[in-house]
Design a protein around this motif. Structure first.
Motif, PDB file in Angstrom:
ATOM      1  N   ILE B 389      18.459  70.673  19.363  1.00 25.43           N
ATOM      2  CA  ILE B 389      19.163  69.859  18.361  1.00 25.43           C
ATOM      3  C   ILE B 389      19.204  68.401  18.798  1.00 25.43           C
ATOM      4  O   ILE B 389      18.987  67.483  18.007  1.00 25.43           O
ATOM      5  CB  ILE B 389      20.596  70.396  18.141  1.00 25.43           C
ATOM      6  CG1 ILE B 389      20.526  71.800  17.530  1.00 25.43           C
ATOM      7  CG2 ILE B 389      21.386  69.465  17.247  1.00 25.43           C
ATOM      8  CD1 ILE B 389      21.878  72.431  17.285  1.00 25.43           C
ATOM      9  N   GLY B 390      19.449  68.174  20.095  1.00 21.72           N
ATOM     10  CA  GLY B 390      19.533  66.813  20.605  1.00 21.72           C
ATOM     11  C   GLY B 390      18.251  66.034  20.382  1.00 21.72           C
ATOM     12  O   GLY B 390      18.277  64.875  19.966  1.00 21.72           O
ATOM     13  N   SER B 391      17.104  66.703  20.655  1.00 19.81           N
ATOM     14  CA  SER B 391      15.838  65.974  20.497  1.00 19.81           C
ATOM     15  C   SER B 391      15.601  65.624  19.037  1.00 19.81           C
ATOM     16  O   SER B 391      15.119  64.543  18.709  1.00 19.81           O
ATOM     17  CB  SER B 391      14.680  66.811  21.058  1.00 19.81           C
ATOM     18  OG  SER B 391      14.542  67.998  20.322  1.00 19.81           O
ATOM     19  N   ILE B 392      15.980  66.569  18.122  1.00 25.90           N
ATOM     20  CA  ILE B 392      15.799  66.309  16.693  1.00 25.90           C
ATOM     21  C   ILE B 392      16.720  65.182  16.237  1.00 25.90           C
ATOM     22  O   ILE B 392      16.335  64.277  15.496  1.00 25.90           O
ATOM     23  CB  ILE B 392      16.103  67.595  15.874  1.00 25.90           C
ATOM     24  CG1 ILE B 392      15.056  68.662  16.169  1.00 25.90           C
ATOM     25  CG2 ILE B 392      16.158  67.279  14.398  1.00 25.90           C
ATOM     26  CD1 ILE B 392      13.687  68.341  15.672  1.00 25.90           C
ATOM     27  N   TRP B 393      17.940  65.207  16.769  1.00 27.83           N
ATOM     28  CA  TRP B 393      18.921  64.160  16.413  1.00 27.83           C
ATOM     29  C   TRP B 393      18.397  62.794  16.851  1.00 27.83           C
ATOM     30  O   TRP B 393      18.459  61.822  16.127  1.00 27.83           O
ATOM     31  CB  TRP B 393      20.254  64.483  17.095  1.00 27.83           C
ATOM     32  CG  TRP B 393      21.249  63.353  17.037  1.00 27.83           C
ATOM     33  CD1 TRP B 393      22.020  63.000  15.973  1.00 27.83           C
ATOM     34  CD2 TRP B 393      21.553  62.438  18.082  1.00 27.83           C
ATOM     35  NE1 TRP B 393      22.780  61.914  16.281  1.00 27.83           N
ATOM     36  CE2 TRP B 393      22.523  61.536  17.579  1.00 27.83           C
ATOM     37  CE3 TRP B 393      21.104  62.285  19.403  1.00 27.83           C
ATOM     38  CZ2 TRP B 393      23.054  60.510  18.345  1.00 27.83           C
ATOM     39  CZ3 TRP B 393      21.631  61.263  20.165  1.00 27.83           C
ATOM     40  CH2 TRP B 393      22.583  60.390  19.637  1.00 27.83           C
ATOM     41  N   TYR B 394      17.822  62.737  18.025  1.00 24.14           N
ATOM     42  CA  TYR B 394      17.303  61.483  18.556  1.00 24.14           C
ATOM     43  C   TYR B 394      16.171  60.963  17.691  1.00 24.14           C
ATOM     44  O   TYR B 394      16.055  59.765  17.425  1.00 24.14           O
ATOM     45  CB  TYR B 394      16.820  61.699  19.993  1.00 24.14           C
ATOM     46  CG  TYR B 394      16.328  60.449  20.666  1.00 24.14           C
ATOM     47  CD1 TYR B 394      17.226  59.554  21.241  1.00 24.14           C
ATOM     48  CD2 TYR B 394      14.974  60.162  20.726  1.00 24.14           C
ATOM     49  CE1 TYR B 394      16.788  58.402  21.849  1.00 24.14           C
ATOM     50  CE2 TYR B 394      14.519  59.005  21.339  1.00 24.14           C
ATOM     51  CZ  TYR B 394      15.434  58.137  21.899  1.00 24.14           C
ATOM     52  OH  TYR B 394      14.978  56.988  22.512  1.00 24.14           O
ATOM     53  N   GLY B 396      15.691  61.888  14.560  1.00 28.97           N
ATOM     54  CA  GLY B 396      16.126  61.761  13.176  1.00 28.97           C
ATOM     55  C   GLY B 396      15.308  62.573  12.195  1.00 28.97           C
ATOM     56  O   GLY B 396      15.399  62.357  10.991  1.00 28.97           O
ATOM     57  N   SER B 397      14.511  63.504  12.690  1.00 31.55           N
ATOM     58  CA  SER B 397      13.660  64.277  11.775  1.00 31.55           C
ATOM     59  C   SER B 397      14.264  65.652  11.557  1.00 31.55           C
ATOM     60  O   SER B 397      13.765  66.655  12.068  1.00 31.55           O
ATOM     61  CB  SER B 397      12.247  64.401  12.353  1.00 31.55           C
ATOM     62  OG  SER B 397      12.330  64.895  13.673  1.00 31.55           O
ATOM     63  N   TRP B 398      15.374  65.670  10.826  1.00 25.06           N
ATOM     64  CA  TRP B 398      16.134  66.918  10.681  1.00 25.06           C
ATOM     65  C   TRP B 398      15.344  68.016  10.002  1.00 25.06           C
ATOM     66  O   TRP B 398      15.642  69.195  10.182  1.00 25.06           O
ATOM     67  CB  TRP B 398      17.435  66.663   9.925  1.00 25.06           C
ATOM     68  CG  TRP B 398      18.384  65.863  10.752  1.00 25.06           C
ATOM     69  CD1 TRP B 398      18.665  64.545  10.643  1.00 25.06           C
ATOM     70  CD2 TRP B 398      19.148  66.339  11.862  1.00 25.06           C
ATOM     71  NE1 TRP B 398      19.556  64.156  11.608  1.00 25.06           N
ATOM     72  CE2 TRP B 398      19.879  65.241  12.369  1.00 25.06           C
ATOM     73  CE3 TRP B 398      19.299  67.580  12.477  1.00 25.06           C
ATOM     74  CZ2 TRP B 398      20.727  65.355  13.459  1.00 25.06           C
ATOM     75  CZ3 TRP B 398      20.144  67.695  13.556  1.00 25.06           C
ATOM     76  CH2 TRP B 398      20.851  66.590  14.048  1.00 25.06           C
ATOM     77  N   SER B 399      14.319  67.634   9.205  1.00 26.98           N
ATOM     78  CA  SER B 399      13.574  68.670   8.485  1.00 26.98           C
ATOM     79  C   SER B 399      12.828  69.579   9.456  1.00 26.98           C
ATOM     80  O   SER B 399      12.515  70.721   9.146  1.00 26.98           O
ATOM     81  CB  SER B 399      12.589  68.029   7.516  1.00 26.98           C
ATOM     82  OG  SER B 399      11.651  67.257   8.254  1.00 26.98           O
ATOM     83  N   LEU B 401      14.044  70.694  12.232  1.00 28.73           N
ATOM     84  CA  LEU B 401      14.974  71.445  13.076  1.00 28.73           C
ATOM     85  C   LEU B 401      14.765  72.965  13.051  1.00 28.73           C
ATOM     86  O   LEU B 401      14.699  73.594  14.118  1.00 28.73           O
ATOM     87  CB  LEU B 401      16.414  71.097  12.703  1.00 28.73           C
ATOM     88  CG  LEU B 401      17.473  71.792  13.576  1.00 28.73           C
ATOM     89  CD1 LEU B 401      17.306  71.399  15.022  1.00 28.73           C
ATOM     90  CD2 LEU B 401      18.874  71.470  13.096  1.00 28.73           C
TER      91      LEU B 401
END
Lengths: 254, 523
Positions: B389-394, B396-399, B401
Motif C-alpha cells: 500500500i505504501g508504494s502505491i500511495w507514494y 499515487g497510482s491507486w488503480s 493497488l
C-alpha cells in the motif's frame, strides 16, 4: 505396585548398517518393566544407535522394537508418549531460556500450558536450575545443559526414560540428585535405561545391566549375575577385551 | 608445518567431495564457469597491450583495485566463503601465529579463487609485452597484488567474524556489517553515474586508486612503462607496506583467536517468565510458533533477514530515481513477500539436530509446519500489506493497488507453501546455530546458491498466474484484470499454502528420522 506383564523394552533382531560398517548386529535385548537398566559398552559399541532406534529417532534396517508392547516403528506417536529421551550429542533449542525450553518440550508432547508450566517449575527446582530458568540455554555450562535436557525428557511423565550418557560433565552433587530422582522414578513404577561409560556408577545404581560391543549384547541380566564374583569393570574388560599391558611408548615417559 | 596445513586444506576439500556427488557437480560447474571467465580476462589483458599506454594503465589499475575490493568484500556477503582451515579449530595445536599466517596465506593462494586470480594477475604482465622492463617488474608487483587480495580477505573475515568480545557483541557486529554491504549497490551506482557523466574522470579515478592499497600494486608496471620510475617505487612501497601491515593485523587477530577459541560468555541477562510461550495457544502448533518467533528475534541467522527488509524499499527507491523509472517501486511489496516467504525454506536445517526434540516428543508434522508459517506470517503479512500500500500511495497510482496486493499476498502464501515442503524434505548446508551467519559450511556455498535459484524459480512458476494478471492489468489499465489478480493471488496462494503445509507435514511424519539422520551427518 503393579508390574505390567509386557517388558518395558523388547528388542528383537535389530540391525543398522552405516555404509560398510555394521553398527548394530542382530541385537536382542529385554528390559523388564520397573527396572533400572544400565547399558555399558566401549566407544562405538552401538549404544547410541540402539537407543536411537529404540526411541523412534533412527529407522532400523531390520528388527523389531516394542515399548510396553507397542511396536515403535508401527505406531511412532503412541510409542513416543511412553518414552522420555535424553539424546547424547544432539543440540537443544538453545536460544530459549531454560524455562521456555522445558515448557516447549511439554507443549510439543501435547500437555496443556498450565500443566506444562507447573511441571517445568517442579523439574527446574528438582534439578537446581531454578535460578537459571531465565538464562538462555546457550549460556549454560555443559552440566546445566545436560540437566535441562533431562528435564525436557521427563516433562511429559513418560513410563520409560531412555538416557544416553546422562552423567557426562555433570558435577557430583547434581549427579547424586539426578540419581535420587531416577531411583524415585523407578520406585514409583517407571523404567530407566541409561547408557554410561562409568562402570562404578552403573554397578551401584542399576539393578540390571547389559554389556554391548560390536553391535551385539555380550552379557545381560541382573547386575549381580553379570558381574559374578568380580566388579562390573573387570567383567566388562574381560568380555570386551582390548586391555593393553605395559605403560605406553617409551617417549611418553619423561 | 606450512606444507602440512596446505595438505590439510586439500584433504578437507577432497573428503568433502567424497561425501556427496552433488558437491562434485557443484564444484565442477563452478570450476567451468571460472575457467570461462578466466579465458576471457586473459584474452582481454593480452589485447590491452595493443591499446594506448594511458588506457592500459587506467584499466589495469581499476581492474586490479576491483579485484582486491572483491576479495575483501565478497567473503562477507556471499556464503560461499573459503573457510577450509578454520583458525579456531587449530587452536589446540602448538603452532606459532606467524607460521599460521604463512600457511593460511599459502593455502589461500592455492585455493581455486587464488589460482584464478594469480593466473589473471600474471596475464596482466603480458599487457606490458611491448615494454620489456615493465613486463619484468610486473611479475613481482602483481604477485604482491595477489597477496594483498588473499591477506586482505582473511583479515576482513577475521575482523567480521571476530572472536573479540562476547557472543552478543559478536552477533550484533555481524548484523551491522550487513547494512553498508547491502547499500553497496547504490553507492557504486552513485559513484559510477558521477563518473559516467564525464568519461574523462576515469584516468583520474585510476590515479587516485593507485595511491591506495587497492590499486598500488597494479600501478607499478604502468609507471615503469611510462618512464616514471620514482612514482613506480612509491607505489611499490605502498604495496609492500599494505602486505606487511595487513599481515601483522591478521596475525594479531589470529593470535587472539588462538587464545580465546569460541569463547561463550554468560551475560547474566535474565528473561523472566514464558515470553511468547505465554501468548501463543498452548498447543504443539502454538508452541512451535512461539519458539520460531523467539528465534526470529534472538538468532542472528534469522534477524539477518529482518535487517534486509527495511532496506528493500530504500534500494528500490534509489534505483527508481537513478533509472528515472518510478514504476520500479511497485516491486517493493512482491519483492519483500518473496524474500520473507522464502526465508524459511531451510528452516529445519537452521534447527540443526535440535530438531530431534520434535521427533522425541512425537509432535505432528503438520503442527511443525503450521507453527513455523504462523510465526513468520505474524509479521510478514502486515509488513507486506503495508509496503504494498505504501508504494502505491507514494506513486499515487491507486488503480494498480489490487494487482499489487494480489501479487504480494499470492507470492507470500505460495512461498510459505513452498518453504514448508523444501525445509521438510531436504537438509541444507546452512550455518550452524551460534556460527557467524556469514560463515558457510565448507562446500555448502555453491549448492546452496543452486537450491536458492531452484526455489526462486519454482516460486516464479507458482505465482505466475497473479503475476501475469497484475502485469497485463497494469499495462492495459483494466480494472477487471487488477481485481482478478487480487482474487487469484489470494485463492491460489492460500490453496498452495494448504497443499504445501499438508504435503510438508506428511513428509515430516514419514521421513522425520531420515531427515534427522541427514542433519546429524552434516552437523
Amino acid at each position: 505396585m503393579t508390574v505390567p506383564s509386557s517388558p518395558a523394552l523388547a528388542i528383537r533382531g535389530l540391525v543398522k548398517r552405516f555404509g560398510e560398517k555394521l553398527a548394530v548386529d542382530h541385537l536382542d535385548l529385554d528390559v523388564p518393566s520397573g527396572s533400572f537398566f544400565g547399558l555399558v559398552g566401549p566407544n562405538g559399541a552401538g549404544k547410541t544407535t540402539t537407543l536411537s532406534m529404540a526411541t523412534g529417532l533412527l529407522r532400523p534396517d531390520a528388527g523389531e522394537v516394542r515399548l510396553h508392547g507397542i511396536d515403535v516403528w508401527q505406531d511412532l506417536v503412541a510409542a513416543k508418549r511412553q518414552v522420555g529421551v535424553l539424546s547424547d550429542g544432539v543440540r537443544l533449542f538453545d536460544r530459549l531460556t531454560g524455562r521456555q525450553l522445558v515448557v516447549y518440550a511439554g507443549l510439543l508432547s501435547g500437555l496443556d500450558r498450565d500443566t506444562a508450566v507447573a511441571r517445568t517449575n517442579d523439574l527446574l527446582q528438582l534439578l537446581d536450575l531454578e535460578s537459571a530458568g531465565g538464562t538462555l540455554v546457550v549460556d549454560y555450562s555443559a552440566g546445566m545443559t545436560k540437566k535441562v535436557a533431562l528435564a525436557c525428557a521427563m516433562v511429559h511423565a513418560p513410563k520409560v526414560l531412555v538416557l544416553d550418557e546422562p552423567f557426562e560433565s555433570v558435577d557430583p552433587v547434581s549427579a547424586a540428585n539426578i540419581r535420587d530422582i531416577l531411583v524415585g522414578f523407578v520406585r514409583s513404577g517407571g523404567t530407566v535405561i541409561v547408557s554410561s561409560h562409568v562402570m562404578d556408577l552403573v554397578q551401584r545404581m542399576c539393578d540390571r545391566v547389559a554389556i554391548v560391543a560390536g553391535g551385539r549384547v555380550l552379557a545381560a541380566g541382573t547386575t549381580d549375575e553379570v558381574r559374578g564374583e568380580s566388579t562390573l569393570e573387570d567383567r566388562f574388560v574381560e568380555l570386551v577385551g582390548g586391555r593393553r599391558t605395559g605403560e605406553g611408548p617409551a617417549w611418553l615417559h619423561t | 608445518m606450512v606444507a602440512h596445513l596446505i595438505r590439510l586444506r586439500f584433504l578437507l576439500l577432497g573428503n568433502m567431495l567424497r561425501r556427496s556427488p552433488w558437491q562434485i557437480v557443484a564444484t565442477v560447474l563452478g570450476g567451468l564457469y571460472g575457467l570461462g571467465v578466466l579465458a576471457l580476462v586473459v584474452a582481454g589483458l593480452v589485447a590491452l597491450g595493443f591499446a594506448p599506454l594511458e588506457l592500459a594503465r587506467t584499466i589495469t589499475v581499476l581492474g586490479g583495485a576491483l579485484v582486491v575490493a572483491g576479495w575483501v568484500v565478497l567473503p562477507l556477503i556471499a556464503s560461499g566463503t573459503d573457510q577450509t582451515v578454520d583458525p579456531a579449530r587449530l587452536a589446540r595445536f602448538p603452532i606459532r601465529p606467524t607460521t599460521l599466517v604463512v600457511a593460511l596465506t599459502a593455502s589461500g593462494v592455492l585455493g581455486v579463487p587464488g589460482i584464478v586470480t594469480s593466473i589473471a594477475a600474471l596475464a596482466s604482465a603480458l599487457t606490458w609485452a611491448r615494454h620489456p622492463l615493465a613486463a619484468v617488474v610486473a611479475v613481482p608487483s602483481v604477485a604482491l597484488g595477489v597477496l594483498v587480495c588473499v591477506i586482505g580477505s582473511r583479515l576482513a573475515v577475521a575482523l567480521a567474524s571476530g572472536h573479540l568480545g562476547g557472543r552478543r557483541a559478536q552477533e550484533r557486529r555481524g548484523l551491522l556489517v550487513l547494512i553498508p554491504l547491502i547499500l553497496l549497490g547504490p553507492i557504486i551506482v552513485g559513484l559510477s553515474s558521477l563518473v559516467r557523466s564525464a568519461p574523462a574522470v576515469w584516468p583520474s579515478v585510476a590515479a587516485v586508486a593507485s595511491w591506495t592499497p587497492l590499486g598500488a600494486a597494479w600501478a607499478v608496471p604502468g609507471d615503469v612503462a611510462a618512464g616514471s620510475v620514482g612514482i613506480a617505487a612509491l607505489h611499490a612501497l605502498i604495496t609492500v607496506a599494505t602486505v606487511v601491515l595487513a599481515a601483522l593485523a591478521w596475525r594479531r587477530a589470529l593470535a587472539r583467536a588462538l587464545e580465546t577459541p569460541a569463547r561463550e560468555s554468560s551475560s547474566g541477562v535474565s528473561h523472566a517468565g514464558l515470553g511468547l510461550f505465554g501468548l501463543f495457544p498452548g498447543t504443539p502448533t502454538g508452541a512451535v510458533a512461539a519458539r520460531a518467533l523467539t528465534y526470529w528475534v534472538r538468532d542472528p541467522r534469522y534477524s539477518r533477514s529482518l535487517v534486509i527488509i527495511p532496506l528493500v524499499p530504500v534500494l528500490l527507491a534509489f534505483y527508481s530515481t537513478t533509472t528515472r523509472n518510478p514504476g520500479m517501486l511497485v516491486a517493493t511489496g512482491p519483492l519483500v513477500a518473496l524474500l520473507l516467504g522464502l526465508s524459511i525454506y531451510t528452516d529445519v536445517s537452521y534447527d540443526n539436530t535440535a530438531f530431534a526434540l520434535h521427533l522425541q516428543k512425537g509432535a505432528s508434522g503438520r503442527a511443525d509446519r503450521i507453527g513455523r508459517v504462523v510465526a513468520l506470517a505474524v509479521f510478514a503479512v502486515p509488513v507486506t500489506i503495508l509496503l504494498a500500500i505504501g508504494s502505491i500511495w507514494y506513486l499515487g497510482s491507486w488503480s494498480a493497488l489490487p494487482g499489487v496486493l494480489g501479487l504480494s499476498l499470492g507470492a507470500l502464501a505460495s512461498a510459505f507453501g513452498l518453504s514448508s515442503v523444501t525445509s521438510a524434505r531436504w537438509a541444507f548446508p546452512v550455518p550452524a546455530p551460534g556460527d557467524n551467519p556469514f560463515r558457510a559450511r565448507p562446500g555448502g556455498g555453491f549448492s546452496l546458491v543452486l537450491t536458492t535459484w531452484g526455489t526462486w524459480g519454482a516460486l516464479a512458476v507458482l505465482a505466475s498466474p497473479e503475476l501475469v494478471l497484475a502485469a497485463v492489468g497494469a499495462a492495459t489499465g483494466s480494472a477487471l484484470l487488477e481485481w482478478l489478480a487480487l482474487a487469484v493471488g489470494l485463492l491460489l496462494g492460500c490453496a498452495l499454502l494448504v497443499v504445501g503445509v499438508r504435503w510438508g507435514g506428511a513428509i515430516l511424519d514419514r521421513r522425520g528420522p531420515e531427515l534427522l539422520a541427514q542433519l546429524q551427518e552434516q552437523k
